[in-house]
Motif scaffolding. Structure first.
Motif, PDB file in Angstrom:
ATOM      1  N   GLU A  77       0.823  -1.212   0.000  1.00 62.56           N
ATOM      2  CA  GLU A  77       0.000   0.000   0.000  1.00 62.56           C
ATOM      3  C   GLU A  77       0.853   1.257   0.000  1.00 62.56           C
ATOM      4  O   GLU A  77       0.552   2.217  -0.706  1.00 62.56           O
ATOM      5  CB  GLU A  77      -0.949  -0.027   1.205  1.00 62.56           C
ATOM      6  CG  GLU A  77      -2.095  -1.000   0.964  1.00 62.56           C
ATOM      7  CD  GLU A  77      -2.872  -1.339   2.221  1.00 62.56           C
ATOM      8  OE1 GLU A  77      -2.508  -0.845   3.308  1.00 62.56           O
ATOM      9  OE2 GLU A  77      -3.851  -2.106   2.108  1.00 62.56           O
ATOM     10  N   LYS A  78       1.951   1.242   0.754  1.00 65.35           N
ATOM     11  CA  LYS A  78       2.839   2.417   0.760  1.00 65.35           C
ATOM     12  C   LYS A  78       3.340   2.717  -0.636  1.00 65.35           C
ATOM     13  O   LYS A  78       3.302   3.850  -1.106  1.00 65.35           O
ATOM     14  CB  LYS A  78       4.029   2.172   1.689  1.00 65.35           C
ATOM     15  CG  LYS A  78       3.776   2.678   3.091  1.00 65.35           C
ATOM     16  CD  LYS A  78       5.037   2.604   3.927  1.00 65.35           C
ATOM     17  CE  LYS A  78       4.686   2.343   5.377  1.00 65.35           C
ATOM     18  NZ  LYS A  78       5.472   1.293   6.006  1.00 65.35           N
ATOM     19  N   TRP A  79       3.795   1.663  -1.327  1.00 65.69           N
ATOM     20  CA  TRP A  79       4.272   1.842  -2.706  1.00 65.69           C
ATOM     21  C   TRP A  79       3.157   2.389  -3.591  1.00 65.69           C
ATOM     22  O   TRP A  79       3.375   3.290  -4.402  1.00 65.69           O
ATOM     23  CB  TRP A  79       4.747   0.498  -3.276  1.00 65.69           C
ATOM     24  CG  TRP A  79       6.168   0.199  -2.949  1.00 65.69           C
ATOM     25  CD1 TRP A  79       6.624  -0.564  -1.927  1.00 65.69           C
ATOM     26  CD2 TRP A  79       7.328   0.660  -3.659  1.00 65.69           C
ATOM     27  NE1 TRP A  79       7.994  -0.613  -1.951  1.00 65.69           N
ATOM     28  CE2 TRP A  79       8.459   0.125  -3.003  1.00 65.69           C
ATOM     29  CE3 TRP A  79       7.523   1.464  -4.784  1.00 65.69           C
ATOM     30  CZ2 TRP A  79       9.758   0.365  -3.426  1.00 65.69           C
ATOM     31  CZ3 TRP A  79       8.815   1.702  -5.210  1.00 65.69           C
ATOM     32  CH2 TRP A  79       9.920   1.164  -4.535  1.00 65.69           C
ATOM     33  N   MET A  80       1.965   1.833  -3.409  1.00 67.19           N
ATOM     34  CA  MET A  80       0.869   2.243  -4.297  1.00 67.19           C
ATOM     35  C   MET A  80       0.534   3.714  -4.111  1.00 67.19           C
ATOM     36  O   MET A  80       0.285   4.430  -5.084  1.00 67.19           O
ATOM     37  CB  MET A  80      -0.361   1.370  -4.053  1.00 67.19           C
ATOM     38  CG  MET A  80      -0.200   0.010  -4.733  1.00 67.19           C
ATOM     39  SD  MET A  80      -1.618  -1.048  -4.496  1.00 67.19           S
ATOM     40  CE  MET A  80      -2.895  -0.042  -5.157  1.00 67.19           C
ATOM     41  N   TYR A  81       0.564   4.191  -2.862  1.00 71.69           N
ATOM     42  CA  TYR A  81       0.259   5.607  -2.641  1.00 71.69           C
ATOM     43  C   TYR A  81       1.253   6.506  -3.381  1.00 71.69           C
ATOM     44  O   TYR A  81       0.880   7.477  -4.025  1.00 71.69           O
ATOM     45  CB  TYR A  81       0.290   5.943  -1.148  1.00 71.69           C
ATOM     46  CG  TYR A  81      -0.894   5.414  -0.391  1.00 71.69           C
ATOM     47  CD1 TYR A  81      -2.187   5.587  -0.900  1.00 71.69           C
ATOM     48  CD2 TYR A  81      -0.747   4.750   0.809  1.00 71.69           C
ATOM     49  CE1 TYR A  81      -3.276   5.083  -0.209  1.00 71.69           C
ATOM     50  CE2 TYR A  81      -1.832   4.244   1.505  1.00 71.69           C
ATOM     51  CZ  TYR A  81      -3.094   4.413   0.985  1.00 71.69           C
ATOM     52  OH  TYR A  81      -4.175   3.914   1.658  1.00 71.69           O
ATOM     53  N   VAL A  82       2.536   6.175  -3.267  1.00 67.97           N
ATOM     54  CA  VAL A  82       3.550   7.028  -3.896  1.00 67.97           C
ATOM     55  C   VAL A  82       3.420   6.969  -5.427  1.00 67.97           C
ATOM     56  O   VAL A  82       3.496   7.990  -6.117  1.00 67.97           O
ATOM     57  CB  VAL A  82       4.965   6.589  -3.454  1.00 67.97           C
ATOM     58  CG1 VAL A  82       5.985   7.605  -3.931  1.00 67.97           C
ATOM     59  CG2 VAL A  82       5.030   6.438  -1.950  1.00 67.97           C
ATOM     60  N   ILE A  83       3.206   5.760  -5.943  1.00 72.19           N
ATOM     61  CA  ILE A  83       3.092   5.612  -7.401  1.00 72.19           C
ATOM     62  C   ILE A  83       1.881   6.401  -7.913  1.00 72.19           C
ATOM     63  O   ILE A  83       1.954   7.114  -8.924  1.00 72.19           O
ATOM     64  CB  ILE A  83       2.982   4.116  -7.781  1.00 72.19           C
ATOM     65  CG1 ILE A  83       4.318   3.425  -7.505  1.00 72.19           C
ATOM     66  CG2 ILE A  83       2.582   3.943  -9.239  1.00 72.19           C
ATOM     67  CD1 ILE A  83       4.295   1.915  -7.640  1.00 72.19           C
ATOM     68  N   ILE A  84       0.779   6.302  -7.177  1.00 69.21           N
ATOM     69  CA  ILE A  84      -0.428   7.003  -7.612  1.00 69.21           C
ATOM     70  C   ILE A  84      -0.234   8.515  -7.550  1.00 69.21           C
ATOM     71  O   ILE A  84      -0.614   9.255  -8.469  1.00 69.21           O
ATOM     72  CB  ILE A  84      -1.623   6.558  -6.746  1.00 69.21           C
ATOM     73  CG1 ILE A  84      -1.997   5.132  -7.142  1.00 69.21           C
ATOM     74  CG2 ILE A  84      -2.808   7.493  -6.922  1.00 69.21           C
ATOM     75  CD1 ILE A  84      -2.947   4.474  -6.189  1.00 69.21           C
ATOM     76  N   ALA A  85       0.408   8.986  -6.467  1.00 69.31           N
ATOM     77  CA  ALA A  85       0.660  10.431  -6.358  1.00 69.31           C
ATOM     78  C   ALA A  85       1.503  10.904  -7.541  1.00 69.31           C
ATOM     79  O   ALA A  85       1.183  11.901  -8.195  1.00 69.31           O
ATOM     80  CB  ALA A  85       1.362  10.737  -5.037  1.00 69.31           C
ATOM     81  N   MET A  86       2.563  10.163  -7.867  1.00 70.59           N
ATOM     82  CA  MET A  86       3.430  10.563  -8.989  1.00 70.59           C
ATOM     83  C   MET A  86       2.670  10.527 -10.315  1.00 70.59           C
ATOM     84  O   MET A  86       2.875  11.378 -11.182  1.00 70.59           O
ATOM     85  CB  MET A  86       4.639   9.620  -9.080  1.00 70.59           C
ATOM     86  CG  MET A  86       5.807   9.954  -8.188  1.00 70.59           C
ATOM     87  SD  MET A  86       6.224  11.702  -8.168  1.00 70.59           S
ATOM     88  CE  MET A  86       6.709  11.960  -9.863  1.00 70.59           C
ATOM     89  N   THR A  87       1.801   9.532 -10.459  1.00 73.22           N
ATOM     90  CA  THR A  87       1.013   9.436 -11.694  1.00 73.22           C
ATOM     91  C   THR A  87       0.173  10.694 -11.871  1.00 73.22           C
ATOM     92  O   THR A  87       0.139  11.297 -12.953  1.00 73.22           O
ATOM     93  CB  THR A  87       0.068   8.213 -11.624  1.00 73.22           C
ATOM     94  OG1 THR A  87       0.860   7.037 -11.527  1.00 73.22           O
ATOM     95  CG2 THR A  87      -0.811   8.133 -12.849  1.00 73.22           C
ATOM     96  N   LEU A  88      -0.501  11.086 -10.785  1.00 73.36           N
ATOM     97  CA  LEU A  88      -1.430  12.215 -10.913  1.00 73.36           C
ATOM     98  C   LEU A  88      -0.671  13.536 -11.057  1.00 73.36           C
ATOM     99  O   LEU A  88      -1.046  14.390 -11.870  1.00 73.36           O
ATOM    100  CB  LEU A  88      -2.385  12.244  -9.716  1.00 73.36           C
ATOM    101  CG  LEU A  88      -3.290  10.995  -9.637  1.00 73.36           C
ATOM    102  CD1 LEU A  88      -4.169  11.031  -8.407  1.00 73.36           C
ATOM    103  CD2 LEU A  88      -4.146  10.852 -10.903  1.00 73.36           C
ATOM    104  N   ILE A  89       0.416  13.692 -10.299  1.00 73.86           N
ATOM    105  CA  ILE A  89       1.189  14.937 -10.395  1.00 73.86           C
ATOM    106  C   ILE A  89       1.691  15.137 -11.821  1.00 73.86           C
ATOM    107  O   ILE A  89       1.608  16.211 -12.393  1.00 73.86           O
ATOM    108  CB  ILE A  89       2.390  14.896  -9.414  1.00 73.86           C
ATOM    109  CG1 ILE A  89       1.883  14.989  -7.966  1.00 73.86           C
ATOM    110  CG2 ILE A  89       3.381  16.031  -9.703  1.00 73.86           C
ATOM    111  CD1 ILE A  89       2.958  14.696  -6.930  1.00 73.86           C
ATOM    112  N   SER A  90       2.232  14.063 -12.425  1.00 72.37           N
ATOM    113  CA  SER A  90       2.810  14.210 -13.763  1.00 72.37           C
ATOM    114  C   SER A  90       1.739  14.148 -14.844  1.00 72.37           C
ATOM    115  O   SER A  90       1.772  14.921 -15.805  1.00 72.37           O
ATOM    116  CB  SER A  90       3.849  13.112 -13.997  1.00 72.37           C
ATOM    117  OG  SER A  90       3.248  11.832 -13.881  1.00 72.37           O
TER     118      SER A  90
END
Ligand code: HEM
Ligand code: HEM
Ligand SMILES: [Fe+2]
Length: 465
Positions: free
Chosen positions: A231-244
Motif C-alpha cells: 500500500e505504501k508503494w501504491m500511494y507514492v506511485i499514484i501520487a506521482m502518476t497524478l502529479i505528472s
C-alpha cells in the motif's frame, strides 16, 4: 478464490481473450493494407479495419478490467459480490452491444450508421477510439454504472482495504472520464481538448491507477508480502502518476491553437511521467525478492514482472522520446507515435490484463495453478508476444524516423506518398512481426486447452499446506 460470486469474472475473461484475437486479426488486415493498398478493398477499407482494430482493443481491455473488478473486489472485501446476477446480465448486454457495433462498422457505411443512430441530434462520432455510435456510447455508460453500483455496494458491505478503495475509485474515474466523449463541439481546439481528456486521461492517469491496483493485488497474493508495504508503494506511485499525468496532458496541446504556456507545462510535466513506471518496476522486483513463498503459478508471475518493464519501455521510454515540444514539432502523428501507442498499450494494459487472467483463470477453473505443460504454453506465448511487439515497435519507429527526416526537414522534403514508399520495408517488417504476435497469442490460448498432469494439483496443494 474464496467466494462463489467471483465466478462471474470467468465469462468476462473468456470474452476478453476472444475479442483480443479479433483485434489482432484486424490489426493484421490493417497492417497488410499498408503494403498493398487494395487489399480487401472495397469490402473492408483501411478506415474500417483500423477502427475495428482499435475499438476491439478498448472493448477487450474494458472486459478484462471488469472481470478483474468482479474477481478482486469480493476477495478483498471478504464478502460475496452484491449481485452476481446483475454482473452476468451486464456481461451479456456489453458483449451483444459490442458485437453489434463491430458488425455495424463492417456492414454499414459509417455515415449511414451516423445518420441512423442520432448523431445529428448529439454529434459524438468520428474521433479516433471514440467512433462508437451514440446508442453504444450510452450503453457503455450504463454498463459502467451497473459495474460501479455492484462493486461499490460490495465494498460498503465488506472489508475496505486501500487496494480495493483505489480499484473501485479508479473505476469510477474511468466512467467519469468517458463523459467528455459526449462533448464534440465544432471548434476543433475545444474538440481536441475533450478528446484528450478521455484518451490521455484514461491511459496516462486513471488507468495507471487500475494498473497499479491489479499488479498490487497479484503481487500480494503471489508473494505473501505484507499489504502495508504494497500500500505504501501504491500511494507514492499514484501520487506521482497524478502529479505528472494531469498537467502532462499539455503534451497534446502544443500546436493545436491552445495558449502557448502549454508548450512549457506540457513538456515539463510529461517529462516526469516515466517516473511512476520506473517505480512500478522497482516495486515489483522488490516484492519478488521479499517473497514469503514460491507460487506454483510461474506463468502469472512472469506476466506480473514483465508488465511494468514493457510498460516502462512503451510508455516511459518511447513516450518520453516524443514528448518534448520541439520533438513533437517533427514527430507528431508519425509512425513513431504508433510505435509508442502499440508498445505502451500492450505493455501496460494488455499485459496486466493477461497477468490477472493467468493468475485468476486456474482458480476460476478449480485448480491451484495450471499444470506444467499448460504453463509452458503460457510462458512461450509471453515471450513470443513480447518479442514480436518489440519488433513491431522498432519497425514503426524506423518508419517514423524516416517521416521526420525525409518529409518534414531539410530544404527539399519528400511528398507524403514518396515518403510512404520509402518506408515499405518497415511496413513489411511490422506485418511479419504481427504474424509472430498472432502465433504468440495462439500459444497463450492453447494453454487453456492443455490438460493438467495427473496428481499435479494434489501435489501442489500438499506442498502449499
Ligand atoms: C500506458 C500509458 C500510455 C499509453 C497506453 C499511451 C498511448 C498513446 C497512444 C495510443 C497515442 C496516440 C494517440 C493518437 O491516436 O493520436 C499516444 C500519444 C502520445 N503519447 Fe502516449 N501513452 C501512454 C503514456 C505516455 C507517456 C508516459 C508519455 C510521455 C512520457 C506519452 C507521450 C505521448 C505523446 C507526446 C503523444 C502524442 C504523440 C503525437 O501526437 O504524435 N504517452 N499515446
Ligand atoms: C498483429 C499485431 C498488430 C498489427 C499488425 C497492428 C497493426 C496496426 C495498424 C496498421 C494500425 C493503424 C495505424 C495507422 O492508423 O496508421 C494500428 C493501430 C493501433 N493499434 Fe495495432 N496492430 C497490432 C497489434 C496491436 C496490439 C497488441 C495493440 C495493443 C495492445 C495495438 C494497439 C493499437 C493502437 C492503440 C492503435 C492506434 C495507434 C495510433 O493511432 O497511433 N495493436 N495497429
Ligand atoms: Fe498523453
Amino acid at each position: 478464490m474464496n467466494f462463489r460470486s467471483q465466478l462471474v469474472a470467468k465469462p468476462y475473461f473468456v470474452a476478453a481473450l476472444a475479442l483480443f484475437l479479433g483485434q489482432i486479426l484486424f490489426g493484421l488486415i490493417a497492417g497488410f493494407q499498408y503494403v498493398d493498398g487494395t487489399f480487401l478493398f472495397p469490402a473492408i477499407p483501411f478506415s474500417v479495419s483500423r477502427m475495428v482494430h482499435t475499438n476491439l482493443l478498448i472493448v477487450w481491455l474494458l472486459m478484462a478490467f471488469m472481470g478483474a473488478a468482479y474477481f478482486i473486489v469480493p476477495e478483498e472485501a471478504q464478502t460475496e459480490l452484491y449481485s452476481p446476477r446483475l454482473a452476468l446480465a451486464t456481461f451479456w448486454v456489453f458483449l451483444v452491444a459490442g458485437a453489434l457495433t463491430i458488425l455495424a462498422y463492417l456492414l454499414v457505411p459509417y455515415s449511414d450508421l451516423a445518420a441512423a443512430t442520432g448523431n445529428a441530434m448529439l454529434p459524438t462520432m468520428g474521433r479516433g477510439y471514440l467512433e462508437q455510435p451514440l446508442p453504444t456510447k450510452v450503453g457503455i455508460v450504463l454498463v459502467a454504472l451497473s459495474l460501479l453500483f455492484n462493486i461499490s455496494m460490495t465494498l460498503f458491505k465488506g472489508r475496505r482495504t486501500s487496494l480495493n478503495v483505489i480499484l473501485v475509485g479508479a473505476l469510477w474515474g474511468l466512467a467519469l472520464l468517458f463523459l467528455p466523449a459526449f462533448y464534440f463541439p465544432e471548434d476543433t481546439v475545444k474538440a481536441s481538448y475533450g478528446w484528450w481528456w478521455v484518451v490521455h486521461g484514461w491511459v496516462e492517469g486513471d488507468w495507471e491507477l487500475i494498473l497499479s491496483a491489479l499488479l498490487g493485488f497479484i503481487l500480494i497474493k503471489m508473494t505473501g508480502v505484507d499489504r502495508e508495504i504494497v500500500e505504501k508503494w501504491m500511494y507514492v506511485i499514484i501520487a506521482m502518476t497524478l502529479i505528472s499525468g494531469i498537467i502532462g496532458i499539455g503534451h497534446h496541446y502544443y500546436y493545436i491553437g491552445a495558449p502557448e504556456y502549454w508548450i512549457w507545462l506540457g513538456s515539463v510535466f510529461s517529462a516526469i511521467e516515466p517516473i511512476p513506471f520506473i517505480m512500478l518496476i522497482v516495486f515489483s522486483i522488490r516484492m519478488l525478492l521479499k517473497r514469503r513463498r514460491e507460487n506454483p503459478n510461474q506463468a502469472a508471475m512472469l506476466w506480473a514482472l514483465g508488465t511494468p518493464i514493457v510498460a516502462f519501455l512503451g510508455a516511459g521510454l518511447w513516450g518520453a522520446m516524443i514528448t518534448l515540444a520541439p520533438v513533437q514539432y517533427y514527430a507528431h502523428g508519425s509512425n513513431f507515435t504508433a510505435a509508442h501507442g502499440h508498445l505502451a498499450f500492450f505493455g501496460a494494459y494488455a499485459m496486466v490484463s493477461l497477468a490477472i487472467i493467468s493468475y485468476a483463470m486456474p482458480l476460476l477453473r478449480g485448480r491451484v495453478a495450471n499444470g506444467i505443460a499448460a504453463q509452458r504454453w503460457e510462458m512461450s506465448g509471453f515471450w513470443i508476444m513480447v518479442i514480436s511487439m518489440l519488433a513491431i515497435a522498432l519497425a514503426l519507429s524506423g518508419a517514423g524516423i524516416v517521416t521526420a527526416f525525409s518529409q518534414r526537414m531539410g530544404d527539399h522534403p519528400l511528398s507524403f506518398m514518396d515518403t510512404q514508399a520509402q518506408e515499405q520495408v518497415f511496413f513489411w517488417l511490422r506485418e511479419l512481426a504481427g504474424v509472430g504476435f498472432l502465433a504468440g497469442l495462439l500459444a497463450y490460448l492453447v494453454s487453456f486447452f492443455v490438460p493438467g498432469e495427473a496428481g499435479y494439483d494434489a501435489a501442489v496443494k500438499r506442498a502449499l499446506s
